[in-house]
Design a protein around this motif. Sequence first.
Motif, PDB file in Angstrom:
ATOM      1  N   SER A 153      12.636  -9.617  17.345  1.00  0.00           N
ATOM      2  CA  SER A 153      11.696 -10.562  17.939  1.00  0.00           C
ATOM      3  C   SER A 153      11.386 -11.645  16.924  1.00  0.00           C
ATOM      4  N   ASP A 154      11.113 -12.853  17.409  1.00  0.00           N
ATOM      5  CA  ASP A 154      10.884 -14.012  16.549  1.00  0.00           C
ATOM      6  C   ASP A 154       9.456 -14.504  16.669  1.00  0.00           C
ATOM      7  N   GLN A 155       8.943 -15.058  15.561  1.00  0.00           N
ATOM      8  CA  GLN A 155       7.697 -15.789  15.573  1.00  0.00           C
ATOM      9  C   GLN A 155       7.640 -16.667  14.345  1.00  0.00           C
ATOM     10  N   VAL A 156       6.809 -17.704  14.390  1.00  0.00           N
ATOM     11  CA  VAL A 156       6.661 -18.596  13.251  1.00  0.00           C
ATOM     12  C   VAL A 156       5.435 -18.160  12.480  1.00  0.00           C
ATOM     13  N   GLY A 157       5.611 -17.950  11.173  1.00  0.00           N
ATOM     14  CA  GLY A 157       4.526 -17.481  10.321  1.00  0.00           C
ATOM     15  C   GLY A 157       3.907 -18.607   9.529  1.00  0.00           C
ATOM     16  N   LEU A 158       3.295 -18.263   8.415  1.00  0.00           N
ATOM     17  CA  LEU A 158       2.639 -19.231   7.556  1.00  0.00           C
ATOM     18  C   LEU A 158       3.640 -20.193   6.937  1.00  0.00           C
ATOM     19  N   HIS A 159       3.184 -21.430   6.704  1.00  0.00           N
ATOM     20  CA  HIS A 159       3.980 -22.449   6.025  1.00  0.00           C
ATOM     21  C   HIS A 159       5.279 -22.750   6.746  1.00  0.00           C
ATOM     22  N   GLY A 160       5.329 -22.571   8.050  1.00  0.00           N
ATOM     23  CA  GLY A 160       6.515 -22.902   8.825  1.00  0.00           C
ATOM     24  C   GLY A 160       7.664 -21.931   8.665  1.00  0.00           C
ATOM     25  N   ALA A 161       7.450 -20.848   7.976  1.00  0.00           N
ATOM     26  CA  ALA A 161       8.526 -19.868   7.805  1.00  0.00           C
ATOM     27  C   ALA A 161       8.675 -19.068   9.091  1.00  0.00           C
ATOM     28  N   GLU A 162       9.882 -18.836   9.466  1.00  0.00           N
ATOM     29  CA  GLU A 162      10.138 -18.033  10.658  1.00  0.00           C
ATOM     30  C   GLU A 162      10.084 -16.563  10.267  1.00  0.00           C
ATOM     31  N   GLN A 163       9.471 -15.769  11.120  1.00  0.00           N
ATOM     32  CA  GLN A 163       9.385 -14.340  10.866  1.00  0.00           C
ATOM     33  C   GLN A 163      10.007 -13.595  12.034  1.00  0.00           C
ATOM     34  N   ILE A 164      10.891 -12.676  11.719  1.00  0.00           N
ATOM     35  CA  ILE A 164      11.490 -11.838  12.747  1.00  0.00           C
ATOM     36  C   ILE A 164      11.152 -10.386  12.439  1.00  0.00           C
ATOM     37  N   THR A 165      11.121  -9.593  13.462  1.00  0.00           N
ATOM     38  CA  THR A 165      10.949  -8.153  13.293  1.00  0.00           C
ATOM     39  C   THR A 165      12.182  -7.469  13.843  1.00  0.00           C
ATOM     40  N   ILE A 166      12.835  -6.723  12.994  1.00  0.00           N
ATOM     41  CA  ILE A 166      13.999  -5.941  13.395  1.00  0.00           C
ATOM     42  C   ILE A 166      13.486  -4.537  13.678  1.00  0.00           C
ATOM     43  N   GLU A 167      13.507  -4.165  14.933  1.00  0.00           N
ATOM     44  CA  GLU A 167      12.990  -2.855  15.318  1.00  0.00           C
ATOM     45  C   GLU A 167      13.955  -1.762  14.886  1.00  0.00           C
ATOM     46  N   ILE A 168      13.401  -0.722  14.286  1.00  0.00           N
ATOM     47  CA  ILE A 168      14.178   0.416  13.792  1.00  0.00           C
ATOM     48  C   ILE A 168      13.757   1.644  14.590  1.00  0.00           C
ATOM     49  N   PRO A 169      14.702   2.375  15.161  1.00  0.00           N
ATOM     50  CA  PRO A 169      14.349   3.593  15.911  1.00  0.00           C
ATOM     51  C   PRO A 169      13.587   4.591  15.031  1.00  0.00           C
ATOM     52  N   GLN A 170      12.713   5.342  15.640  1.00  0.00           N
ATOM     53  CA  GLN A 170      11.856   6.294  14.923  1.00  0.00           C
ATOM     54  C   GLN A 170      12.657   7.244  14.032  1.00  0.00           C
ATOM     55  N   ASN A 171      13.796   7.732  14.501  1.00  0.00           N
ATOM     56  CA  ASN A 171      14.566   8.700  13.718  1.00  0.00           C
ATOM     57  C   ASN A 171      15.263   8.073  12.509  1.00  0.00           C
ATOM     58  N   PHE A 172      15.196   6.745  12.351  1.00  0.00           N
ATOM     59  CA  PHE A 172      15.765   6.069  11.189  1.00  0.00           C
ATOM     60  C   PHE A 172      14.689   5.533  10.248  1.00  0.00           C
ATOM     61  N   ARG A 173      13.428   5.631  10.608  1.00  0.00           N
ATOM     62  CA  ARG A 173      12.343   5.004   9.835  1.00  0.00           C
ATOM     63  C   ARG A 173      12.194   5.582   8.438  1.00  0.00           C
ATOM     64  N   SER A 174      12.533   6.831   8.240  1.00  0.00           N
ATOM     65  CA  SER A 174      12.389   7.425   6.904  1.00  0.00           C
ATOM     66  C   SER A 174      13.405   6.859   5.905  1.00  0.00           C
ATOM     67  N   PHE A 175      14.372   6.106   6.383  1.00  0.00           N
ATOM     68  CA  PHE A 175      15.402   5.541   5.515  1.00  0.00           C
ATOM     69  C   PHE A 175      15.175   4.066   5.206  1.00  0.00           C
ATOM     70  N   VAL A 176      14.105   3.494   5.735  1.00  0.00           N
ATOM     71  CA  VAL A 176      13.862   2.054   5.590  1.00  0.00           C
ATOM     72  C   VAL A 176      13.616   1.652   4.141  1.00  0.00           C
ATOM     73  N   ASP A 177      12.799   2.400   3.404  1.00  0.00           N
ATOM     74  CA  ASP A 177      12.479   2.002   2.028  1.00  0.00           C
ATOM     75  C   ASP A 177      13.719   1.898   1.147  1.00  0.00           C
ATOM     76  N   GLY A 178      14.598   2.869   1.230  1.00  0.00           N
ATOM     77  CA  GLY A 178      15.834   2.813   0.449  1.00  0.00           C
ATOM     78  C   GLY A 178      16.729   1.662   0.869  1.00  0.00           C
ATOM     79  N   ALA A 179      16.758   1.394   2.163  1.00  0.00           N
ATOM     80  CA  ALA A 179      17.585   0.291   2.669  1.00  0.00           C
ATOM     81  C   ALA A 179      17.037  -1.061   2.230  1.00  0.00           C
ATOM     82  N   LEU A 180      15.713  -1.177   2.133  1.00  0.00           N
ATOM     83  CA  LEU A 180      15.120  -2.444   1.719  1.00  0.00           C
ATOM     84  C   LEU A 180      15.532  -2.842   0.305  1.00  0.00           C
TER      85      LEU A 180
END
Length: 94
Positions: free
Chosen positions: A4-31
Motif C-alpha cells: 500500500s502507498d501513502q505520502v509521508g513527511l517531507h514529500g517522501a513516499e511511504q509504502i507498506t509491504i504486508e508480510i504474512p503472520q507466519n513470516f513475521r518472526s523473520f523480518v528483523d533478520g531480513a531488514l
Amino acid sequence: MEISDQVGLHGAEQITIEIPQNFRSFVDGALVRVRAQYPSLRFVASAAGIEVSCTSSGDLDDVRKSVLHAVYREKIYVETLPLRQALIEAVTAK
C-alpha cells in the motif's frame, strides 16, 4: 502479500509491504539485508509488515521484490541452521 502507498513527511513516499503472520518472526533478520542493499531508503518493521520510506517511486517494485526475498531467505536460514550445525558437528567430531 500486498503493498500500500501513502505520502509521508517531507514529500517522501511511504509504502507498506504486508508480510504474512507466519513470516513475521523473520523480518528483523531480513531488514539487515535490505538496509545494506538500499542504504538510501528507510525500513521499519510494523504490525502489518515492513514500511519503506523513499523519495521517489521509481524502483518500488524492485524494493518490494528484494524485501520479500530477504524475508524468505531469513526463514530458510533460521529453519535450516540446526541441520547445518548438526552436520558440521558430525563431520568434525572424532
